[in-house]
Design an enzyme around this catalytic site. Sequence first.
Site, short mmCIF file in Angstrom:
data_model
loop_
_atom_site.label_atom_id
_atom_site.label_comp_id
_atom_site.label_asym_id
_atom_site.label_seq_id
_atom_site.Cartn_x
_atom_site.Cartn_y
_atom_site.Cartn_z
CG ASP A 47 3.68 53.02 8.24
OD1 ASP A 47 2.77 53.09 9.11
OD2 ASP A 47 3.46 53.08 7.03
CD GLU B 49 -7.43 62.09 2.68
OE1 GLU B 49 -7.47 60.93 2.27
OE2 GLU B 49 -6.73 62.41 3.68
CD GLN C 95 0.78 60.98 7.94
OE1 GLN C 95 -0.22 61.11 8.62
NE2 GLN C 95 0.78 60.30 6.83
CG ASP D 264 -2.85 62.44 4.26
OD1 ASP D 264 -3.40 61.83 3.33
OD2 ASP D 264 -2.50 61.91 5.33
CE1 TYR E 237 0.75 50.86 2.55
CE2 TYR E 237 -1.04 49.85 1.30
CZ TYR E 237 -0.60 50.59 2.38
OH TYR E 237 -1.50 51.05 3.30
#
Lengths: 694, 694
Positions: free
Chosen positions: A381, A445, A346, A416, A556
């Site tokens: 994002d 995952e 992504q 992911d 984060y």
Amino acid sequence: MVTTTRSPRTRPWRSASALPVRDIPAWQAERDTAARRVPLAKPSPALPWGDYRPKAFEGEVVPFRVTAFREGHDRIGVQLRLFSPSGDESLHRLDPLEDGFDRWEAQVALLEQGIWRFRFESFGDEFATWEHAASLKIAAGVDAPLMREIGAQLFERAGAEKGRPAAERRSLAAAAASLRDAGLDDAAALAIVEDPAIAAFFRHRPVMALATVGDDLELLVERERAGVGAWYEFFPRSEGARRLKDGTVKSGTFRTAAKRLGAVAEMGFDVLYLPPIHPIGRLNRKGPNNTLDAGPGDPGSPWAIGSAEGGHDTVHPDLGTLADFRSFVRAAGREGIEIALDLALQAAPDHPWVAAHPEWFTTLPDGSIAYAENPPKKYQDIYPVNFDNDPVGIREEVLRVVRHWVAQGVRIFRVDNPHTKPLQFWEWLIATINAENPDVVFLAEAFTRPAPLQSLAAAGFQQSYTYFTWRNTKAELEEFLSSLAHETADFLRPNLFVNTPDILTEYLQYGGRAAYRIRAAIAATAAPTYGVYAGYEHYENVARPGSEENIDNEKYEYKLRDWAGAIERGDSLAPFLRRLNEIRRAHPALRQLRNLSIHWSDDDAILVYAKHLDAGLSPDGRSDTIIVVVNTDPHSVRQTMVHLDTRVWDVEPGEAYEVEDLVTGARWTWSDHNYVMLDAFTQPVHILHVKEPA
Amino acid sequence: MVTTTRSPRTRPWRSASALPVRDIPAWQAERDTAARRVPLAKPSPALPWGDYRPKAFEGEVVPFRVTAFREGHDRIGVQLRLFSPSGDESLHRLDPLEDGFDRWEAQVALLEQGIWRFRFESFGDEFATWEHAASLKIAAGVDAPLMREIGAQLFERAGAEKGRPAAERRSLAAAAASLRDAGLDDAAALAIVEDPAIAAFFRHRPVMALATVGDDLELLVERERAGVGAWYEFFPRSEGARRLKDGTVKSGTFRTAAKRLGAVAEMGFDVLYLPPIHPIGRLNRKGPNNTLDAGPGDPGSPWAIGSAEGGHDTVHPDLGTLADFRSFVRAAGREGIEIALDLALQAAPDHPWVAAHPEWFTTLPDGSIAYAENPPKKYQDIYPVNFDNDPVGIREEVLRVVRHWVAQGVRIFRVDNPHTKPLQFWEWLIATINAENPDVVFLAEAFTRPAPLQSLAAAGFQQSYTYFTWRNTKAELEEFLSSLAHETADFLRPNLFVNTPDILTEYLQYGGRAAYRIRAAIAATAAPTYGVYAGYEHYENVARPGSEENIDNEKYEYKLRDWAGAIERGDSLAPFLRRLNEIRRAHPALRQLRNLSIHWSDDDAILVYAKHLDAGLSPDGRSDTIIVVVNTDPHSVRQTMVHLDTRVWDVEPGEAYEVEDLVTGARWTWSDHNYVMLDAFTQPVHILHVKEPA
């Protein structure tokens, strides 16, 4: 007993049921039917669907099973013919499981990587049929002379077979003569019928009727690390990060993170998994606790990949250079640790792909590119990749990226959210990469429904995250662990992570320190691969309110942890994790997936399971048995009786044996029914080793 | 809604989910992977093993199921493309089962005999994806103009599709214009998004992305009698047999037995099965109660086939001639009864085969032919056939015998002990006969372990005896009946015989008359085929001591029964059997196999199940639902609450509906929780019909 021409040292398998390799005698092949003469059905290992190969890992003990039977009462035998990738041919005798379903089994440990071929062969077992009838009829005085003559003829046929050792031939000839000796009474003849030495000759080289050959099947054996490993996860930017005087944090780098490798190795972990190490998007970057307004010092989520500084093939400048990364991989290697990279397909809005290849994303009627979303929520994002506008272009680019990291020394990728990308794509990517380099391991995952989770495993992923974190009660774990070991093991290898940056379950949030010990002990012993995300040692258990993930999440922000101080204060789980990993290394039974058996207790929270490895299948030739008894209720002290089917480790019910608690060193004499007390607050689990009789 | 070009009358299927037949739009076929773009896995009907076709019977409602899913959150659709043997092509929409396992289902009743082809097709459902996102986002005020424009474009695409009716095209164009009308507020746009009329357009003619085509599969549909029938068994030699003055019995004949056909038809039976009708061996003939010393008047066991008078192709002279047999078959036909013959491939020592073809038997070293045996016991009235010395010769002879009886008008064979003959042989025989005459039905009497029993069904037998007689408790029956309806129905059709000359279970021996009513009611309602062996009406329940079969067994002697007298005295179950068969004929739900659902009661002996048929799948277009509540304890009066999942018959939980007891005529208002009292001695069972609301 094994008489192949290969030396024992080079044999690519271990088996307690090996036979001399012989061709099966030709039976007239009337294959105008799907049924075979001695029917063979439901061979396994096998996939429950699709055209995929079942799989195993190097050193794995695989139960080869098939349904076989024949008409009437005559006895049959079943054997497994195995061809290793390098061409070793071996033969293994199956034993009936005696489960009423005509299933037969031979267990073989496979020691060579690559595609194995195997087939089952069934036959009328002339000796077993005769032995059954003769022993009953001679004892009953029915047809004794006839049964003795049939036996004598059978012994002669067996003695005439090519390749039978001379000593066996002589014994068989003598036995045949005795059976025909009218001077020998029936009681003496009966002793010959029931002579175990003669039975062993026939078991080893059976005399076959109606010899039947099953389909040629395949099994993919991957490297040991595909199936066995203790994983640790940390964010390299947190390791060596420092708070500056102005309150901001200076990122850790591969150089500073390398200083933590020794401690990870000392805890006994084999694999270190790093969240994405690439540049992080600046457009719509997320702030602490997933807020929308990142400040200038906020590092953003590593999964929002790509910025003007580069994309999936680039190292985040804060972490260092590509050369620094290679050094880090080498340093880890020196500690016995492999690096696993994240593969998250992504892009942040400022990823270089977006400008160069807008066709790799979804353009909406208003000309904008579609964000990731879960309607009505949007994740601004991240742009998800559209795999269908330019499938060939996407394939080539991802292949380039993976090859790039393989060239840097990476052999493990943690993928992911693979369930948000086409299953076809993964099947193609993994097959393509593994054709170039069969050592590359992909971990899926896929926290999603069973069908896509299992399909990804079947289609090629070497390992899978599972529902483990959400299986916490005794009843849940009994069903779940049994299913992993027995229902899906032919295609799905679980990696039992106890926590992740995304998952801090209520069990951990509210279970106190006991919960952390309990879950680590189960994960480390119930499956050969498990994982721990950094911070677990410190019992980090505060969640963002209403959520199932850590507050002030490391996704984060930087996390500055005082590893050494916590150990000094006795506030760290690290010593316990180290002990668990030591036990895993010392006990080959724990490095197997399919050898788990569930046992019983009278308490609704005390879970009992065992992992057993037969001597003939074990790397050191010694039987290994671990019994795990665990109090799954982290808030209680419980006492109960534990009930064991000790036949699993070849102890007769009622017989006594010694066990040693591998955590405390305590020793007890156990039997099939045993008292235990488990205090969640001090010792919630027994990990018991069954001692061999002196 | 259905718009195929065929007239409804000639359509060879019934379905509530039919779509107009359209080709699926071509999607780029990247089949370098086993996975498909929208994955399709585990299609059914299917066999759990082997290369056999699944099967159904004419009129059977078949659940077509497949696992389908796609990556991410976009919605998918799944359809079934069916090709009937005569070439009818139809399309049926699957609905998700919502079971968490991504299973989809369409139920279709198949009305044509022969090999059907089918495949599943999956696709991204553009409307469903948009409808989900648009309804959430417009309601939340997120991206409303964008979602409206995407919808308008989708409606335009749908309207442009070939074959869409003009009225739909107009509605879609108008809706597209409204979505784009800036003067229309979002609340009004939301109403369009959620308009059920528009959803129906798209359900009926979905707009597809990533259209994916699954494998071509096959399903064999056999004639209705293969799956549905009420069987009765009698020994023709007993029907019309008379005791002479000297105490001996004169055998009944086909002519005297024909006089009983009317009574069998009046009880409502469809199939009359006759034990072997061939000459009976005289060598080592068995006497009464399986004794070894038959007297001159003892008729012997019909399964000891063959004498100087002939073998498997011959009628026993006591019964009459081949012409008499043909007359009997015709007389039965006039009563609506088919004759089933026994096929027992074994020989008495004086069977003509023995002299002509000693190679069809097993010759021992002493030159004798091997008797049937279960060591150390021997059965000296029977030689088993050896199928391996001359397999081609045996095949030809059995084929000749079966063709001979087919030529006499026989279309059903009950095969004795098929599990003592090679599976290959049966597969070949049934395929060969069915290729000549697909109406021929074979029933397997394989009282053996599950693997051979199921393999025989998979390999071709149209019907199977099962473990029914040994499943008597509530818990046993729940598991057993559910397994028959849902686990094995793709290949195994049970024939629930309540008794046989070989089986008089302890339940019947000691359960009194209640036991006979209970077992008949369950057999007649739980599966579409069941059977009764003559004498059951008279509650014949005395066993040979220590055995599980009738004393003075009809296998070895004549039985003279006073059928009419027992009815007159009220001592016969015949009226109850007749009522059961009337209920079966009146209720199509009872003539289905796969539509059984288990429900619940608070009592450990009260078994509850339902059989439901949707209106759209039913021959008369009306829904049919039968609820069976049965006290399985024949010694008790029980009262309990019964708990029903009424959604199975489209009644919301808590809603009231009327039921009628089809045995007593009583009517009640029921809901999802209901009180019942069942007195085993007077009325052990409710067979309730759910009345349609007036």
